[in-house]
Design a protein around this motif. Structure first.
Motif, PDB file in Angstrom:
ATOM      1  N   ALA A 120     -10.597   2.530  -1.490  1.00  0.00           N
ATOM      2  CA  ALA A 120      -9.675   2.088  -2.553  1.00  0.00           C
ATOM      3  C   ALA A 120      -8.456   2.454  -2.342  1.00  0.00           C
ATOM      4  O   ALA A 120      -7.634   1.730  -2.670  1.00  0.00           O
ATOM      5  N   ASP A 121      -8.252   3.648  -1.676  1.00  0.00           N
ATOM      6  CA  ASP A 121      -6.636   3.985  -1.121  1.00  0.00           C
ATOM      7  C   ASP A 121      -6.073   2.849  -0.342  1.00  0.00           C
ATOM      8  O   ASP A 121      -4.971   2.370  -0.471  1.00  0.00           O
ATOM      9  N   MET A 122      -6.812   2.613   0.552  1.00  0.00           N
ATOM     10  CA  MET A 122      -6.133   1.334   1.554  1.00  0.00           C
ATOM     11  C   MET A 122      -5.963   0.079   0.852  1.00  0.00           C
ATOM     12  O   MET A 122      -4.907  -0.493   0.993  1.00  0.00           O
ATOM     13  N   VAL A 123      -6.707  -0.430  -0.183  1.00  0.00           N
ATOM     14  CA  VAL A 123      -6.571  -1.597  -0.888  1.00  0.00           C
ATOM     15  C   VAL A 123      -5.352  -1.576  -1.701  1.00  0.00           C
ATOM     16  O   VAL A 123      -4.379  -2.305  -1.789  1.00  0.00           O
ATOM     17  N   PHE A 124      -5.329  -0.263  -2.257  1.00  0.00           N
ATOM     18  CA  PHE A 124      -4.320   0.008  -3.057  1.00  0.00           C
ATOM     19  C   PHE A 124      -2.993  -0.042  -2.365  1.00  0.00           C
ATOM     20  O   PHE A 124      -1.785  -0.631  -3.110  1.00  0.00           O
ATOM     21  N   GLY A 125      -2.840   0.677  -1.217  1.00  0.00           N
ATOM     22  CA  GLY A 125      -1.611   0.495  -0.732  1.00  0.00           C
ATOM     23  C   GLY A 125      -1.189  -0.944  -0.065  1.00  0.00           C
ATOM     24  O   GLY A 125       0.124  -1.173  -0.274  1.00  0.00           O
ATOM     25  N   ARG A 126      -1.968  -1.674   0.001  1.00  0.00           N
ATOM     26  CA  ARG A 126      -1.688  -3.214   0.348  1.00  0.00           C
ATOM     27  C   ARG A 126      -1.006  -3.934  -0.880  1.00  0.00           C
ATOM     28  O   ARG A 126      -0.193  -4.579  -0.825  1.00  0.00           O
ATOM     29  N   VAL A 127      -1.735  -3.471  -2.081  1.00  0.00           N
ATOM     30  CA  VAL A 127      -1.142  -4.104  -3.405  1.00  0.00           C
ATOM     31  C   VAL A 127       0.215  -3.471  -3.573  1.00  0.00           C
ATOM     32  O   VAL A 127       1.073  -4.291  -3.907  1.00  0.00           O
ATOM     33  N   VAL A 128       0.518  -2.365  -3.256  1.00  0.00           N
ATOM     34  CA  VAL A 128       1.721  -1.849  -3.525  1.00  0.00           C
ATOM     35  C   VAL A 128       2.900  -2.418  -2.618  1.00  0.00           C
ATOM     36  O   VAL A 128       3.905  -2.760  -2.795  1.00  0.00           O
ATOM     37  N   ASP A 129       2.405  -2.786  -1.311  1.00  0.00           N
ATOM     38  CA  ASP A 129       3.301  -3.211  -0.381  1.00  0.00           C
ATOM     39  C   ASP A 129       3.629  -4.616  -0.816  1.00  0.00           C
ATOM     40  O   ASP A 129       4.746  -5.134  -0.602  1.00  0.00           O
ATOM     41  N   ALA A 130       2.694  -5.419  -1.247  1.00  0.00           N
ATOM     42  CA  ALA A 130       3.102  -6.801  -1.852  1.00  0.00           C
ATOM     43  C   ALA A 130       3.743  -6.829  -2.869  1.00  0.00           C
ATOM     44  O   ALA A 130       4.653  -7.677  -3.020  1.00  0.00           O
ATOM     45  N   VAL A 131       3.647  -5.816  -3.721  1.00  0.00           N
ATOM     46  CA  VAL A 131       4.409  -5.969  -4.959  1.00  0.00           C
ATOM     47  C   VAL A 131       5.802  -5.343  -4.777  1.00  0.00           C
ATOM     48  O   VAL A 131       7.019  -6.187  -5.255  1.00  0.00           O
ATOM     49  N   ILE A 132       6.162  -4.347  -4.277  1.00  0.00           N
ATOM     50  CA  ILE A 132       7.401  -3.899  -3.925  1.00  0.00           C
ATOM     51  C   ILE A 132       8.249  -4.655  -2.836  1.00  0.00           C
ATOM     52  O   ILE A 132       9.342  -4.325  -2.628  1.00  0.00           O
ATOM     53  N   THR A 133       7.512  -5.540  -2.190  1.00  0.00           N
ATOM     54  CA  THR A 133       8.463  -6.292  -1.315  1.00  0.00           C
ATOM     55  C   THR A 133       9.353  -7.212  -2.080  1.00  0.00           C
ATOM     56  O   THR A 133      10.630  -7.758  -1.356  1.00  0.00           O
ATOM     57  N   PHE A 134       8.981  -7.520  -3.262  1.00  0.00           N
ATOM     58  CA  PHE A 134       9.793  -8.509  -4.141  1.00  0.00           C
ATOM     59  C   PHE A 134      10.436  -7.592  -4.925  1.00  0.00           C
ATOM     60  O   PHE A 134       9.919  -6.796  -5.789  1.00  0.00           O
ATOM     61  N   TRP A 163       2.413  -2.175 -13.616  1.00  0.00           N
ATOM     62  CA  TRP A 163       1.354  -1.016 -13.368  1.00  0.00           C
ATOM     63  C   TRP A 163       1.407  -0.347 -12.206  1.00  0.00           C
ATOM     64  O   TRP A 163       0.918   0.743 -11.940  1.00  0.00           O
ATOM     65  N   VAL A 164       1.751  -1.107 -11.172  1.00  0.00           N
ATOM     66  CA  VAL A 164       1.669  -0.611  -9.622  1.00  0.00           C
ATOM     67  C   VAL A 164       2.512   0.599  -9.661  1.00  0.00           C
ATOM     68  O   VAL A 164       2.068   1.651  -8.795  1.00  0.00           O
ATOM     69  N   TYR A 165       3.789   0.720 -10.242  1.00  0.00           N
ATOM     70  CA  TYR A 165       4.598   1.855  -9.944  1.00  0.00           C
ATOM     71  C   TYR A 165       4.289   3.067 -10.843  1.00  0.00           C
ATOM     72  O   TYR A 165       4.192   4.280 -10.085  1.00  0.00           O
ATOM     73  N   TYR A 166       3.446   2.973 -11.888  1.00  0.00           N
ATOM     74  CA  TYR A 166       2.888   3.993 -12.465  1.00  0.00           C
ATOM     75  C   TYR A 166       1.689   4.347 -11.729  1.00  0.00           C
ATOM     76  O   TYR A 166       1.392   6.040 -11.653  1.00  0.00           O
ATOM     77  N   ALA A 167       0.895   3.499 -11.273  1.00  0.00           N
ATOM     78  CA  ALA A 167      -0.166   3.911 -10.470  1.00  0.00           C
ATOM     79  C   ALA A 167       0.093   4.894  -9.344  1.00  0.00           C
ATOM     80  O   ALA A 167      -0.353   5.612  -8.728  1.00  0.00           O
ATOM     81  N   ARG A 168       1.179   4.447  -8.575  1.00  0.00           N
ATOM     82  CA  ARG A 168       1.727   4.997  -7.270  1.00  0.00           C
ATOM     83  C   ARG A 168       2.085   6.314  -7.539  1.00  0.00           C
ATOM     84  O   ARG A 168       1.844   7.308  -6.887  1.00  0.00           O
ATOM     85  N   LEU A 169       2.905   6.737  -8.621  1.00  0.00           N
ATOM     86  CA  LEU A 169       3.347   8.036  -9.000  1.00  0.00           C
ATOM     87  C   LEU A 169       1.933   8.649  -9.339  1.00  0.00           C
ATOM     88  O   LEU A 169       2.092   9.970  -9.059  1.00  0.00           O
ATOM     89  N   MET A 170       1.150   8.147 -10.246  1.00  0.00           N
ATOM     90  CA  MET A 170       0.089   9.042 -10.678  1.00  0.00           C
ATOM     91  C   MET A 170      -0.808   9.545  -9.482  1.00  0.00           C
ATOM     92  O   MET A 170      -1.384  10.470  -9.152  1.00  0.00           O
TER      93      MET A 170
END
Length: 288
Positions: A120-134, A163-170
């Motif tokens: 779950a953490d690995m998949v979430f990390g890829r989602v974060v990378d995709a979002v913060i790229t733009f 939601w990605v930014y809140y999830a990363r902080l939490m």
């Protein structure tokens, strides 16, 4: 045997001095005052607005600020003060609805990812990378462009991205809390994952998220006004600060008040949320 509830509450035991110190901070008091006034204007605009915000008066077109119209009138003779006041309802709604869903989703996802880690953490990390790229604004504008202009679609777009930014902080906060004794004690005592996550970890990890939320509400107002200015947010004739600025941009040299007054409202409200967030950070910060 020591109860885990007592252990998990150690870091959050309230101290009287926290409230006293917060109330002594001018910035916190100013922020609370600004947001309090903004909330009253948003909830009861008809009580404070001197005129109907959509009342057209061709006799009073583009009148400069005066006693009768403190913020002047627009190109249709509508009272600018009334339109700025009624815009508080829309813009404060933006501050809440554009962030609360993103925060709720982010907190739940971040807590689960931080607790379980692994795949779950690995998949979430890829989602974060995709979002913060733009850039955030580019992503939101892209989603709104696909869904169409309007407040509802704007809320959906901001939630899908924010939601990605809140999830990363939490996630980071939950991982930090997992290193405390009460988290390990809960696992040893056989408590369910749901109880450990939502009853013990989340309450101790939520403070930075709340502080971030206050700042994010200020950014949501700025973003919502920007989208309204671009024609992707609130739509005329609805009174919204970005729309009001856009309506006055063609008259900036002859009717400067049309864009200036809603711009001041944006700055003051954003400042209020920022000052209030700083005060809450001091109030909620754990103390030894």
């Amino acid at each position: 045997m020591t109860d885990i509830t007592a252990l998990s509450a150690e870091a959050t035991i309230p101290q009287k001095t926290r409230i006293e110190l917060a109330l002594r901070k001018p910035g916190f008091l100013v922020g609370a005052f600004i947001i309090g006034v903004s909330a009253m204007l948003a909830l009861m605009p008809g009580v404070f607005a001197p005129y109907d915000p959509n009342l057209i008066d061709y006799v009073a077109v583009k009148q400069a600020p005066s006693w009768a119209h403190p913020f002047g009138t627009d190109m249709l003779g509508r009272d600018s003060l009334s339109r700025v006041i009624f815009a508080y309802t829309v813009n404060m709604q933006m501050a809440i609805l554009a962030t609360v869903f993103a925060m709720t989703i982010g907190v739940i996802v971040g807590a689960l990812v931080g607790y379980y880690r692994g795949v779950a953490d690995m998949v979430f990390g890829r989602v974060v990378d995709a979002v913060i790229t733009f850039p955030f604004l580019v992503l939101v504008i892209s989603v709104v462009a696909v869904l169409g202009p309007g407040l509802i679609n704007m809320y959906i777009a901001i939630t899908l991205v924010g939601w990605v930014y809140y999830a990363r902080l939490m996630r980071a906060e939950v991982i930090a809390q997992m290193g405390n004794d009460y988290a390990g004690a809960g696992i040893v005592m056989g408590y369910s994952d749901r109880r450990i996550i939502f009853r013990h970890l989340l309450p101790n990890a939520i403070t930075p998220v709340i502080v971030y939320w206050m700042t994010d509400m200020a950014l949501a107002i700025l973003l919502g006004s920007s989208l309204g200015y671009l024609g992707l947010g609130a739509q005329p004739p609805q009174a919204e600060w970005g729309v009001l600025i856009a309506e006055g941009r063609n008259f900036i040299t002859t009717a400067w008040w049309l864009s200036l007054m809603p711009g001041i409202a944006i700055v003051l409200t954003g400042l209020g949320f920022s000052l209030l967030g700083d005060g809450l950070a001091d109030l909620l910060r754990p103390r030894g």
